[in-house]
Write an enzyme that holds these catalytic residues in place. Structure first.
Site, PDB file in Angstrom:
ATOM      1  N   ASP A 136       0.850  -1.189   0.000  1.00 14.07           N
ATOM      2  CA  ASP A 136       0.000   0.000   0.000  1.00 14.07           C
ATOM      3  C   ASP A 136       0.885   1.238   0.000  1.00 14.07           C
ATOM      4  O   ASP A 136       2.008   1.214   0.524  1.00 14.07           O
ATOM      5  CB  ASP A 136      -0.909   0.019   1.231  1.00 14.07           C
ATOM      6  CG  ASP A 136      -2.025  -1.019   1.162  1.00 14.07           C
ATOM      7  OD1 ASP A 136      -2.456  -1.357   0.039  1.00 14.07           O
ATOM      8  OD2 ASP A 136      -2.473  -1.475   2.222  1.00 14.07           O
ATOM      9  N   ASP A 154      -7.043  -1.499  -4.673  1.00 14.60           N
ATOM     10  CA  ASP A 154      -8.141  -1.102  -3.791  1.00 14.60           C
ATOM     11  C   ASP A 154      -9.020  -0.056  -4.465  1.00 14.60           C
ATOM     12  O   ASP A 154     -10.247  -0.072  -4.317  1.00 14.60           O
ATOM     13  CB  ASP A 154      -7.600  -0.545  -2.476  1.00 14.60           C
ATOM     14  CG  ASP A 154      -6.770  -1.554  -1.701  1.00 14.60           C
ATOM     15  OD1 ASP A 154      -7.030  -2.767  -1.818  1.00 14.60           O
ATOM     16  OD2 ASP A 154      -5.860  -1.115  -0.972  1.00 14.60           O
TER      17      ASP A 154
END
Length: 186
Positions: A136, A154
């Protein structure tokens, strides 16, 4: 004697499934997956783990590892969650592929939505299988409050979910009318 009837081409009929069903939107999945992986490798090549670079007054690139799911759910569960989330994502991906194959050509919004979700799910599955965690790096914040870091995969899942909601709002009544029994006859 020469037969003038055209020979059937198995490869042409096999390709028609990609023109006549929701599978025609798999390019969205492939593009989502490719952008996700490219961006993650660019971040890994450019930043050290936990390094943060301010891009805007409300946005940083911050390289982190997520061993859990959304919002780092089960992040420190001991390792079993890697295989659990991988299995769920693979099962959901299989269902999405089956559904895309079954969807008729006249449907657009739902297959597009599911194609975004598929690309995002596979992007994070790849990370779990190859790295053991999800990479991330998108870090949005207001004052001292940071939204949990996320990635392009995401974002693709979010876009797909938003499109599903839009379709439900836009086409929900149409689906109810076609599913409801006809009560206007006496």
């Amino acid at each position: 004697m020469h037969n003038s009837a055209p020979a059937s081409n198995p490869s042409a009929s096999g390709l028609s499934i990609f023109r006549q069903t929701g599978l025609r939107f798999l390019w969205i999945s492939i593009l989502s997956f490719a952008l996700d992986q490219w961006s993650k490798y660019a971040v890994m090549d450019s930043l050290s783990l936990y390094q943060s670079v301010q891009v805007l007054p409300f946005f940083n690139l911050t390289y982190v590892h997520n061993y859990g799911a959304a919002f780092s759910f089960l992040d420190s569960a001991g390792g079993w969650q890697r295989w659990f989330f991988t299995a769920i994502a693979m099962a959901v991906s299989g269902v999405i592929l089956w559904w895309l194959k079954q969807s008729p050509k006249n449907q657009t919004l739902l297959p597009v939505a599911f194609s975004f979700i598929l690309g995002g799910a596979l992007g994070n599955v790849y990370d779990r299988l190859v790295h053991g965690y999800v990479i991330d790096f998108l870090d949005f914040y207001v004052n001292g409050f940071h939204w949990p870091a996320f990635n392009i995969a995401d974002s693709a899942i979010f876009i797909g979910a938003a499109l599903l909601i839009i379709d439900m709002i836009k086409n929900g009544d149409k689906n109810k009318k076609t599913d409801a029994p006809n009560t206007s006859q006496k």
